[in-house]
Design a protein around this motif. Structure first.
Motif, PDB file in Angstrom:
ATOM      1  N   PHE A 110       0.682  -1.171  -0.075  1.00 48.59           N
ATOM      2  CA  PHE A 110       0.152  -0.072  -0.185  1.00 48.59           C
ATOM      3  C   PHE A 110       0.882   1.187  -0.089  1.00 48.59           C
ATOM      4  CE2 PHE A 110      -3.405  -2.860   1.809  1.00 48.59           C
ATOM      5  CZ  PHE A 110      -4.472  -2.515   0.698  1.00 48.59           C
ATOM      6  N   THR A 111       2.008   1.161   0.693  1.00 49.82           N
ATOM      7  CA  THR A 111       2.926   2.329   0.725  1.00 49.82           C
ATOM      8  C   THR A 111       3.404   2.698  -0.742  1.00 49.82           C
ATOM      9  OG1 THR A 111       3.854   2.067   2.918  1.00 49.82           O
ATOM     10  CG2 THR A 111       4.921   3.115   1.509  1.00 49.82           C
ATOM     11  N   GLY A 112       3.843   1.438  -1.470  1.00 51.82           N
ATOM     12  CA  GLY A 112       4.139   1.646  -2.967  1.00 51.82           C
ATOM     13  C   GLY A 112       3.306   2.281  -3.889  1.00 51.82           C
ATOM     14  N   VAL A 113       1.920   1.698  -3.339  1.00 52.61           N
ATOM     15  CA  VAL A 113       0.936   2.404  -4.403  1.00 52.61           C
ATOM     16  C   VAL A 113       0.721   3.538  -4.032  1.00 52.61           C
ATOM     17  CG1 VAL A 113      -1.682   1.896  -4.968  1.00 52.61           C
ATOM     18  CG2 VAL A 113      -0.092   0.010  -4.622  1.00 52.61           C
ATOM     19  N   LEU A 114       0.537   3.970  -2.847  1.00 48.05           N
ATOM     20  CA  LEU A 114       0.181   5.405  -2.629  1.00 48.05           C
ATOM     21  C   LEU A 114       1.310   6.422  -2.939  1.00 48.05           C
ATOM     22  CD1 LEU A 114      -1.337   4.828   0.970  1.00 48.05           C
ATOM     23  CD2 LEU A 114      -2.630   5.445  -1.158  1.00 48.05           C
ATOM     24  N   VAL A 115       2.371   5.907  -2.994  1.00 45.61           N
ATOM     25  CA  VAL A 115       3.501   6.807  -3.591  1.00 45.61           C
ATOM     26  C   VAL A 115       3.583   6.969  -4.984  1.00 45.61           C
ATOM     27  CG1 VAL A 115       6.234   7.045  -3.314  1.00 45.61           C
ATOM     28  CG2 VAL A 115       5.012   6.305  -1.273  1.00 45.61           C
ATOM     29  N   PHE A 116       3.722   5.872  -5.574  1.00 39.87           N
ATOM     30  CA  PHE A 116       3.728   6.040  -7.132  1.00 39.87           C
ATOM     31  C   PHE A 116       2.637   6.020  -7.954  1.00 39.87           C
ATOM     32  CE2 PHE A 116       7.501   3.546  -5.133  1.00 39.87           C
ATOM     33  CZ  PHE A 116       8.375   4.391  -5.577  1.00 39.87           C
ATOM     34  N   GLU A 117       1.481   5.897  -7.381  1.00 38.62           N
ATOM     35  CA  GLU A 117       0.229   5.903  -7.930  1.00 38.62           C
ATOM     36  C   GLU A 117      -0.579   7.106  -7.734  1.00 38.62           C
ATOM     37  OE1 GLU A 117      -2.375   3.916 -10.893  1.00 38.62           O
ATOM     38  OE2 GLU A 117      -0.316   3.850 -10.526  1.00 38.62           O
ATOM     39  N   GLU A 118      -1.112   7.844  -8.665  1.00 40.88           N
ATOM     40  CA  GLU A 118      -2.180   8.833  -8.208  1.00 40.88           C
ATOM     41  C   GLU A 118      -3.402   8.423  -7.959  1.00 40.88           C
ATOM     42  OE1 GLU A 118      -3.728  13.187 -10.641  1.00 40.88           O
ATOM     43  OE2 GLU A 118      -2.369  11.589 -11.695  1.00 40.88           O
ATOM     44  N   THR A 119      -3.717   8.140  -6.761  1.00 37.96           N
ATOM     45  CA  THR A 119      -4.872   7.477  -6.315  1.00 37.96           C
ATOM     46  C   THR A 119      -5.961   8.461  -6.004  1.00 37.96           C
ATOM     47  OG1 THR A 119      -4.316   7.546  -4.009  1.00 37.96           O
ATOM     48  CG2 THR A 119      -3.433   5.651  -5.525  1.00 37.96           C
ATOM     49  N   ARG A 120      -5.550   9.645  -5.772  1.00 39.02           N
ATOM     50  CA  ARG A 120      -6.772  10.825  -5.338  1.00 39.02           C
ATOM     51  C   ARG A 120      -7.593   9.994  -4.129  1.00 39.02           C
ATOM     52  NH1 ARG A 120      -8.471  13.237 -11.098  1.00 39.02           N
ATOM     53  NH2 ARG A 120      -6.242  13.618 -11.711  1.00 39.02           N
ATOM     54  N   THR A 121      -7.208   9.465  -3.246  1.00 43.19           N
ATOM     55  CA  THR A 121      -7.991   9.022  -1.930  1.00 43.19           C
ATOM     56  C   THR A 121      -7.347   9.365  -0.956  1.00 43.19           C
ATOM     57  OG1 THR A 121      -9.021   6.777  -1.208  1.00 43.19           O
ATOM     58  CG2 THR A 121      -6.415   6.761  -1.900  1.00 43.19           C
ATOM     59  N   SER A 122      -8.212   9.230   0.279  1.00 37.10           N
ATOM     60  CA  SER A 122      -7.935   9.571   1.734  1.00 37.10           C
ATOM     61  C   SER A 122      -8.118   8.335   2.394  1.00 37.10           C
ATOM     62  CB  SER A 122      -8.721  10.811   2.119  1.00 37.10           C
ATOM     63  OG  SER A 122      -8.504  11.171   3.506  1.00 37.10           O
ATOM     64  N   MET A 123      -7.044   7.790   3.049  1.00 40.17           N
ATOM     65  CA  MET A 123      -7.427   6.589   4.024  1.00 40.17           C
ATOM     66  C   MET A 123      -8.221   7.103   5.414  1.00 40.17           C
ATOM     67  SD  MET A 123      -3.860   4.256   3.876  1.00 40.17           S
ATOM     68  CE  MET A 123      -2.909   5.956   4.429  1.00 40.17           C
ATOM     69  N   HIS A 124      -8.869   6.173   5.644  1.00 37.56           N
ATOM     70  CA  HIS A 124      -9.550   6.238   7.252  1.00 37.56           C
ATOM     71  C   HIS A 124      -8.802   5.066   7.833  1.00 37.56           C
ATOM     72  CE1 HIS A 124     -12.658   6.157  10.265  1.00 37.56           C
ATOM     73  NE2 HIS A 124     -12.437   7.479  10.174  1.00 37.56           N
ATOM     74  N   LEU A 125      -7.792   5.339   8.918  1.00 34.46           N
ATOM     75  CA  LEU A 125      -7.282   4.319   9.686  1.00 34.46           C
ATOM     76  C   LEU A 125      -8.198   3.442  10.467  1.00 34.46           C
ATOM     77  CD1 LEU A 125      -3.887   5.968  10.271  1.00 34.46           C
ATOM     78  CD2 LEU A 125      -4.402   4.377   8.534  1.00 34.46           C
ATOM     79  N   PRO A 126      -9.208   3.916  11.444  1.00 40.04           N
ATOM     80  CA  PRO A 126      -9.874   3.054  11.957  1.00 40.04           C
ATOM     81  C   PRO A 126     -10.583   2.297  11.429  1.00 40.04           C
ATOM     82  CG  PRO A 126     -10.072   5.258  12.904  1.00 40.04           C
ATOM     83  CD  PRO A 126      -9.237   5.292  11.357  1.00 40.04           C
ATOM     84  N   THR A 127     -10.959   2.496  10.074  1.00 36.69           N
ATOM     85  CA  THR A 127     -12.057   1.531   9.229  1.00 36.69           C
ATOM     86  C   THR A 127     -10.936   0.593   8.730  1.00 36.69           C
ATOM     87  OG1 THR A 127     -13.452   3.537   8.645  1.00 36.69           O
ATOM     88  CG2 THR A 127     -13.411   1.337   7.332  1.00 36.69           C
ATOM     89  N   ILE A 128      -9.772   0.857   8.371  1.00 34.32           N
ATOM     90  CA  ILE A 128      -8.992  -0.350   7.775  1.00 34.32           C
ATOM     91  C   ILE A 128      -8.474  -0.988   9.138  1.00 34.32           C
ATOM     92  CG2 ILE A 128      -6.438  -0.628   6.901  1.00 34.32           C
ATOM     93  CD1 ILE A 128      -6.891   2.129   5.485  1.00 34.32           C
ATOM     94  N   PHE A 129      -8.371  -0.334  10.145  1.00 30.12           N
ATOM     95  CA  PHE A 129      -8.004  -1.523  11.476  1.00 30.12           C
ATOM     96  C   PHE A 129      -8.877  -2.449  11.602  1.00 30.12           C
ATOM     97  CE2 PHE A 129      -7.882  -1.964  15.981  1.00 30.12           C
ATOM     98  CZ  PHE A 129      -6.420  -2.315  16.060  1.00 30.12           C
ATOM     99  N   LEU A 130     -10.229  -1.993  11.530  1.00 31.03           N
ATOM    100  CA  LEU A 130     -11.349  -2.907  11.547  1.00 31.03           C
ATOM    101  C   LEU A 130     -11.413  -4.134  10.827  1.00 31.03           C
ATOM    102  CD1 LEU A 130     -14.035  -4.057  13.364  1.00 31.03           C
ATOM    103  CD2 LEU A 130     -15.155  -2.191  11.906  1.00 31.03           C
ATOM    104  N   GLY A 131     -10.889  -3.760   9.557  1.00 25.43           N
ATOM    105  CA  GLY A 131     -10.919  -4.624   8.557  1.00 25.43           C
ATOM    106  C   GLY A 131      -9.549  -5.616   8.818  1.00 25.43           C
ATOM    107  N   VAL A 132      -8.603  -5.328   9.251  1.00 26.57           N
ATOM    108  CA  VAL A 132      -7.483  -6.176   9.545  1.00 26.57           C
ATOM    109  C   VAL A 132      -8.119  -7.008  10.796  1.00 26.57           C
ATOM    110  CG1 VAL A 132      -5.288  -6.031  10.526  1.00 26.57           C
ATOM    111  CG2 VAL A 132      -5.801  -4.505   8.819  1.00 26.57           C
ATOM    112  N   LEU A 133      -8.641  -6.455  11.827  1.00 22.43           N
ATOM    113  CA  LEU A 133      -9.080  -7.295  13.094  1.00 22.43           C
ATOM    114  C   LEU A 133     -10.164  -8.446  12.316  1.00 22.43           C
ATOM    115  CD1 LEU A 133      -9.753  -4.866  15.873  1.00 22.43           C
ATOM    116  CD2 LEU A 133      -7.785  -6.480  15.532  1.00 22.43           C
ATOM    117  N   MET A 134     -11.085  -7.979  11.578  1.00 24.16           N
ATOM    118  CA  MET A 134     -11.738  -9.108  10.948  1.00 24.16           C
ATOM    119  C   MET A 134     -11.335 -10.008  10.101  1.00 24.16           C
ATOM    120  SD  MET A 134     -14.783  -6.279   9.251  1.00 24.16           S
ATOM    121  CE  MET A 134     -15.550  -7.472   8.185  1.00 24.16           C
TER     122      MET A 134
END
Length: 243
Positions: A110-134
């Motif tokens: 994900f670091t590589g994608v966000l650095v080298f790709e024009e994603t135009r997105t904004s991460m919401h870490l609590p939502t991602i963290f819940l996904g990781v727990l799931m």
């Protein structure tokens, strides 16, 4: 036991544990490149690379962790003859090591994608963290159940491999759940991996609601698998080891 696994599994390789990180990173990166050429326009957002990565990373992590946990008895069979070492020690060690490994793989990708790709997105870490727990809960619960089934039914491992082959196509990796027509959408909802992918994807696309995602459903399925696996492992671990 974690150190033993790292030494046994990765100590024979010239670059050891580093290869365990680079292999999935390179494999997923290659798949992402191939699919980005074939399907240039993503179902959501501007970058197909990010869209595909938010699907394939959770899926590959689930497969890797579940497989490692399911093989805990066969991997640590010699240690399990000692009364002080239990099958749950082996499961905990394998899960912790491989869960952390997959977190590192996901972070690098994900670091590589966000650095080298024009994603135009904004991460919401609590939502991602819940996904990781799931993801962790489901991989651990199902892996514990499969740990018993692999040991008591020698042919189940091959059957499970066959059953898992279509999972790539029915987990919402290449498409959005909302775009699937009925009745297939309702059938897909029962797949916990679909919910995990949807939850992680929702964390990278704040405008993606994914109201159909149910963390409670994933945790309930995980707990049921875990409970059944634990009960049968307590009863049959010695039989599995002796046979």
């Amino acid at each position: 036991m974690m150190l033993r696994e790292m030494t046994t599994s990765y100590g024979r390789s010239p670059i050891g544990y580093l290869w365990e990180i680079l292999q999935p990173v390179a494999g997923i990166a290659l798949l992402t490149l191939v699919f980005s050429v074939m399907l240039a326009s993503p179902p959501i957002g501007k970058s197909f690379v990010l869209f595909y990565t938010t699907g394939i990373v959770p899926f590959m992590a689930y497969q890797a962790i579940n497989t490692k946990v399911a093989q805990s008895i066969s991997f640590s069979k010699q240690l399990l003859v000692y009364p002080s070492v239990t099958v749950f020690d082996a499961i905990a060690a394998r899960f912790t090591l491989n869960f952390l490994t997959q977190l590192l793989v996901g972070f690098l990708l994900f670091t590589g994608v966000l650095v080298f790709e024009e994603t135009r997105t904004s991460m919401h870490l609590p939502t991602i963290f819940l996904g990781v727990l799931m993801l962790g809960a489901f991989a651990l619960g199902l892996g514990t159940l499969n740990c018993f089934l692999f040991g008591i039914l020698p042919g189940w491992q091959r059957v499970w491999a066959v059953l898992n082959r279509p999972m790539f196509l029915v987990s919402g990796i290449l498409f959005l759940f909302e775009h699937i027509p009925e009745p297939y959408r309702s059938w897909m909802w029962w797949n916990p991996i679909t919910h995990i992918v949807g939850q992680v994807r929702r964390g990278f696309y704040p405008f993606y609601d994914a109201a159909w995602v149910s963390p409670a459903y994933v945790f309930i399925v995980s707990l049921v698998c875990m409970a059944v696996g634990v009960v049968f492992l307590i009863r049959y671990t010695l039989d599995i080891i002796n046979n």
